[in-house]
Design a protein around this motif. Sequence first.
Motif, PDB file in Angstrom:
ATOM      1  N   PHE A  98       0.830  -1.200   0.000  1.00 37.65           N
ATOM      2  CA  PHE A  98       0.000   0.000   0.000  1.00 37.65           C
ATOM      3  C   PHE A  98       0.869   1.256   0.000  1.00 37.65           C
ATOM      4  O   PHE A  98       0.595   2.216  -0.744  1.00 37.65           O
ATOM      5  N   LEU A  99       1.925   1.267   0.788  1.00 36.02           N
ATOM      6  CA  LEU A  99       2.830   2.423   0.812  1.00 36.02           C
ATOM      7  C   LEU A  99       3.457   2.644  -0.558  1.00 36.02           C
ATOM      8  O   LEU A  99       3.585   3.785  -1.023  1.00 36.02           O
ATOM      9  N   ASP A 100       3.852   1.555  -1.198  1.00 40.38           N
ATOM     10  CA  ASP A 100       4.457   1.651  -2.529  1.00 40.38           C
ATOM     11  C   ASP A 100       3.448   2.189  -3.542  1.00 40.38           C
ATOM     12  O   ASP A 100       3.763   3.072  -4.357  1.00 40.38           O
ATOM     13  N   GLU A 101       2.220   1.680  -3.488  1.00 40.54           N
ATOM     14  CA  GLU A 101       1.174   2.142  -4.398  1.00 40.54           C
ATOM     15  C   GLU A 101       0.883   3.628  -4.170  1.00 40.54           C
ATOM     16  O   GLU A 101       0.720   4.404  -5.123  1.00 40.54           O
TER      17      GLU A 101
ATOM     18  N   LEU B 148      -7.273   0.607  -2.744  1.00 39.33           N
ATOM     19  CA  LEU B 148      -7.407   1.659  -1.741  1.00 39.33           C
ATOM     20  C   LEU B 148      -6.561   2.870  -2.108  1.00 39.33           C
ATOM     21  O   LEU B 148      -7.001   4.017  -1.945  1.00 39.33           O
ATOM     22  N   ALA B 149      -5.357   2.656  -2.635  1.00 37.38           N
ATOM     23  CA  ALA B 149      -4.529   3.782  -3.060  1.00 37.38           C
ATOM     24  C   ALA B 149      -5.236   4.582  -4.152  1.00 37.38           C
ATOM     25  O   ALA B 149      -5.208   5.818  -4.167  1.00 37.38           O
ATOM     26  N   THR B 150      -5.895   3.870  -5.076  1.00 38.61           N
ATOM     27  CA  THR B 150      -6.621   4.536  -6.153  1.00 38.61           C
ATOM     28  C   THR B 150      -7.826   5.305  -5.615  1.00 38.61           C
ATOM     29  O   THR B 150      -8.106   6.442  -6.034  1.00 38.61           O
TER      30      THR B 150
ATOM     31  N   ALA C 183       2.909   5.927  -2.815  1.00 46.27           N
ATOM     32  CA  ALA C 183       4.058   6.753  -3.213  1.00 46.27           C
ATOM     33  C   ALA C 183       4.138   6.911  -4.722  1.00 46.27           C
ATOM     34  O   ALA C 183       4.535   7.970  -5.233  1.00 46.27           O
ATOM     35  N   SER C 184       3.743   5.871  -5.473  1.00 45.93           N
ATOM     36  CA  SER C 184       3.838   5.928  -6.935  1.00 45.93           C
ATOM     37  C   SER C 184       2.878   6.939  -7.537  1.00 45.93           C
ATOM     38  O   SER C 184       3.042   7.345  -8.688  1.00 45.93           O
ATOM     39  N   ARG C 185       1.886   7.368  -6.757  1.00 43.23           N
ATOM     40  CA  ARG C 185       0.899   8.310  -7.260  1.00 43.23           C
ATOM     41  C   ARG C 185       1.279   9.758  -6.988  1.00 43.23           C
ATOM     42  O   ARG C 185       0.619  10.676  -7.479  1.00 43.23           O
ATOM     43  N   GLY C 186       2.348   9.991  -6.216  1.00 44.88           N
ATOM     44  CA  GLY C 186       2.828  11.344  -5.979  1.00 44.88           C
ATOM     45  C   GLY C 186       1.829  12.263  -5.302  1.00 44.88           C
ATOM     46  O   GLY C 186       1.753  13.457  -5.617  1.00 44.88           O
ATOM     47  N   LEU C 187       1.068  11.730  -4.363  1.00 44.79           N
ATOM     48  CA  LEU C 187       0.044  12.529  -3.691  1.00 44.79           C
ATOM     49  C   LEU C 187       0.642  13.432  -2.616  1.00 44.79           C
ATOM     50  O   LEU C 187       1.686  13.120  -2.033  1.00 44.79           O
ATOM     51  N   ASP C 188      -0.034  14.516  -2.346  1.00 44.87           N
ATOM     52  CA  ASP C 188       0.406  15.440  -1.299  1.00 44.87           C
ATOM     53  C   ASP C 188      -0.150  14.955   0.036  1.00 44.87           C
ATOM     54  O   ASP C 188      -1.167  15.441   0.530  1.00 44.87           O
ATOM     55  N   VAL C 189       0.509  13.957   0.598  1.00 41.53           N
ATOM     56  CA  VAL C 189       0.047  13.353   1.846  1.00 41.53           C
ATOM     57  C   VAL C 189       1.218  13.190   2.814  1.00 41.53           C
ATOM     58  O   VAL C 189       2.381  13.110   2.407  1.00 41.53           O
ATOM     59  N   GLN C 190       0.888  13.119   4.078  1.00 45.00           N
ATOM     60  CA  GLN C 190       1.867  12.822   5.126  1.00 45.00           C
ATOM     61  C   GLN C 190       1.517  11.445   5.676  1.00 45.00           C
ATOM     62  O   GLN C 190       0.450  11.250   6.252  1.00 45.00           O
ATOM     63  N   VAL C 191       2.411  10.491   5.478  1.00 48.46           N
ATOM     64  CA  VAL C 191       2.125   9.107   5.849  1.00 48.46           C
ATOM     65  C   VAL C 191       2.982   8.697   7.040  1.00 48.46           C
ATOM     66  O   VAL C 191       4.202   8.867   7.031  1.00 48.46           O
TER      67      VAL C 191
ATOM     68  N   VAL D 175      13.698 -10.238   2.911  1.00 48.37           N
ATOM     69  CA  VAL D 175      13.379  -8.836   3.187  1.00 48.37           C
ATOM     70  C   VAL D 175      12.861  -8.180   1.910  1.00 48.37           C
ATOM     71  O   VAL D 175      13.416  -8.372   0.822  1.00 48.37           O
ATOM     72  N   LEU D 176      11.788  -7.410   2.022  1.00 48.40           N
ATOM     73  CA  LEU D 176      11.181  -6.764   0.862  1.00 48.40           C
ATOM     74  C   LEU D 176      12.024  -5.574   0.402  1.00 48.40           C
ATOM     75  O   LEU D 176      12.754  -4.972   1.209  1.00 48.40           O
ATOM     76  N   PRO D 177      11.947  -5.222  -0.887  1.00 47.30           N
ATOM     77  CA  PRO D 177      12.721  -4.081  -1.391  1.00 47.30           C
ATOM     78  C   PRO D 177      12.412  -2.807  -0.615  1.00 47.30           C
ATOM     79  O   PRO D 177      11.257  -2.547  -0.254  1.00 47.30           O
ATOM     80  N   LYS D 178      13.442  -2.028  -0.372  1.00 48.10           N
ATOM     81  CA  LYS D 178      13.279  -0.790   0.383  1.00 48.10           C
ATOM     82  C   LYS D 178      12.517   0.243  -0.435  1.00 48.10           C
ATOM     83  O   LYS D 178      12.743   0.411  -1.635  1.00 48.10           O
ATOM     84  N   LEU D 179      11.594   0.932   0.222  1.00 45.97           N
ATOM     85  CA  LEU D 179      10.816   1.966  -0.451  1.00 45.97           C
ATOM     86  C   LEU D 179      11.514   3.306  -0.338  1.00 45.97           C
ATOM     87  O   LEU D 179      12.399   3.503   0.511  1.00 45.97           O
ATOM     88  N   SER D 180      11.125   4.241  -1.177  1.00 44.17           N
ATOM     89  CA  SER D 180      11.709   5.570  -1.131  1.00 44.17           C
ATOM     90  C   SER D 180      11.265   6.302   0.131  1.00 44.17           C
ATOM     91  O   SER D 180      10.266   5.948   0.769  1.00 44.17           O
ATOM     92  N   ALA D 181      12.001   7.327   0.491  1.00 42.44           N
ATOM     93  CA  ALA D 181      11.685   8.096   1.699  1.00 42.44           C
ATOM     94  C   ALA D 181      10.314   8.743   1.608  1.00 42.44           C
ATOM     95  O   ALA D 181       9.660   8.987   2.626  1.00 42.44           O
ATOM     96  N   SER D 182       9.844   8.975   0.381  1.00 45.68           N
ATOM     97  CA  SER D 182       8.537   9.618   0.199  1.00 45.68           C
ATOM     98  C   SER D 182       7.375   8.701   0.552  1.00 45.68           C
ATOM     99  O   SER D 182       6.231   9.141   0.641  1.00 45.68           O
ATOM    100  N   ALA D 183       7.680   7.394   0.758  1.00 44.64           N
ATOM    101  CA  ALA D 183       6.608   6.441   1.052  1.00 44.64           C
ATOM    102  C   ALA D 183       6.027   6.643   2.438  1.00 44.64           C
ATOM    103  O   ALA D 183       4.900   6.229   2.700  1.00 44.64           O
ATOM    104  N   GLY D 184       6.777   7.259   3.334  1.00 47.14           N
ATOM    105  CA  GLY D 184       6.243   7.516   4.666  1.00 47.14           C
ATOM    106  C   GLY D 184       7.273   7.345   5.758  1.00 47.14           C
ATOM    107  O   GLY D 184       8.352   6.785   5.543  1.00 47.14           O
ATOM    108  N   GLU D 185       6.933   7.809   6.938  1.00 48.16           N
ATOM    109  CA  GLU D 185       7.795   7.680   8.108  1.00 48.16           C
ATOM    110  C   GLU D 185       7.370   6.445   8.882  1.00 48.16           C
ATOM    111  O   GLU D 185       6.226   6.328   9.320  1.00 48.16           O
TER     112      GLU D 185
END
Length: 506
Positions: free
Chosen positions: A16-19, A301-303, A21-29, A59-69
């Motif tokens: 869900f975090l990856d999905e 849900l991301a959509t 982040a891929s949409r580039g939404l203005d959100v704080q996660v 271990v799953l691939p690391k997500l970008s920092a934009s995916a959330g804290e």
Amino acid sequence: MTRIVVVGHGMVGHRFLDELASRGLDVQVTVLAAEEALPYNRVLLSEVVAGRYQSEAVVLPKLSASAGEVQTGRRAVAIDRERRVVRDDAGAEYGYDALVLATGARARMPELDGLSDLPIPAEAGIHVLRDLSDATDLLAQIPGARRATVVGGGVLGLEIALGLAGHGVVTTIVHGGTHLMDRQLAPGAGAAAENSLAKAGVKVVAGSRPTAVGHEQGRVTSLTLADGTQVLTDLVVMAAGTVVDTEIVRAAGLPVSRGIVVGNDLASPGDPRVFAIGDCAQPPQGSTGLVAQGWEQARRLATILEQRLAGGSEANLPDGEGDSQEDPHLPLPAGGTDVIRVKGAGIDIVTMGVSGSAHRPEGSRRVSLDDPDGARYLEVVVADSRVIGATCIGGGRVASDLVAAYTRGTLVPADPAQLLIRPVAGSAVVAESPTRMPDRAVLCRCNSVTKGQIVSAWRGGARDLKAVASCTRATTGCGGCGDAVTGILEWLAASDPDRDAAEAAA
């Protein structure tokens, strides 16, 4: 900025975090992860027990920092819906505009006489297999065990038993149903599966449940079954289903049943700002417990959140629907999200769609091939010239063809029997050499990754399996495509050495 709090950082929460982040939404996660460990592929835990994967390899691939804290080691303990706040076990509070629950489920521990005498079951040799620490604890005790018993003859139970048998441990499955995998397999298929397990060194005791555990000096020594039979054992692994922890959701006044009740839009009917995905969710069509269904829920849900954010301010987040083509009122598609493949050396079991005791739609046609002596059982169910279900025990190439036909909706021959004895037209091509494999051939069915996408990732700089997984998600599902993807990478390295040399010089 819209605040999204995600509770749970397993496979579905991670997707869900990856999905999102891929949409580039203005959100704080903000993510609350109960485990300290990095997110990992829970589907491959049985492979860790079998020794085919090291812990770090899942271990799953690391997500970008934009995916959330991500807040690790923080368990959510309360939801204040009026204030829109989640509190963790350290007392910290996190405000949200949308709350996403992806907490999964815990292993069910049957009530057995004598079990309460063992304060720490794992130290006594009684285990579950739900997280990475469970796998490492079990592995540590295998060298000292001669006999093991797996309670539960579902998919996980079979995989655990095969892994234990592979270590040379005499292994028995105790299953309360009439035959193995009785939720997915017909009796004939169950018999074929039992024969396959016997060849792998696993004994099956079906139709009986354990009632008591025997122990001496703090270690398990036996299981007593309902019929009085005693099974001597040094290890017991419980694989008897899962239980969703709904306590904090119930305390928040939201509807729960077996899991957290949600609609087709994955929102709670009691609060449109609270969503649930994965094993903890109970959508109208039911939960399969399969990660593919959770991944599809994460995508949907991301959509939905994207379209609602596009429709107005965060105040409109709960019920604005925007112009997205995603219709949150339609049920999630089942095709491709309910393919079950048992992983383990010496066994070949695949089921999908309408199989076993499932109700067959009116007008459908079923054809089967029952070969108990050969530990083989093949069945296909067809409706409207398409495969709507299949069961394959020892099916080999036929199983691969049927999975392709089912997930793609391929038109099939007028005589369904042909599906069991020859390849399906239009199915994935199996080639002796990657050179002959078309780019459209699907290598990773869990994530629909094609050979062409692997080649594109390699040409973009992904030179090993980990890098390709990060780019394409290949191998991050059941892991069964690992050898195929590795083969493509080896072929690419050999077929285009000049490109590697040029990049090294640069």
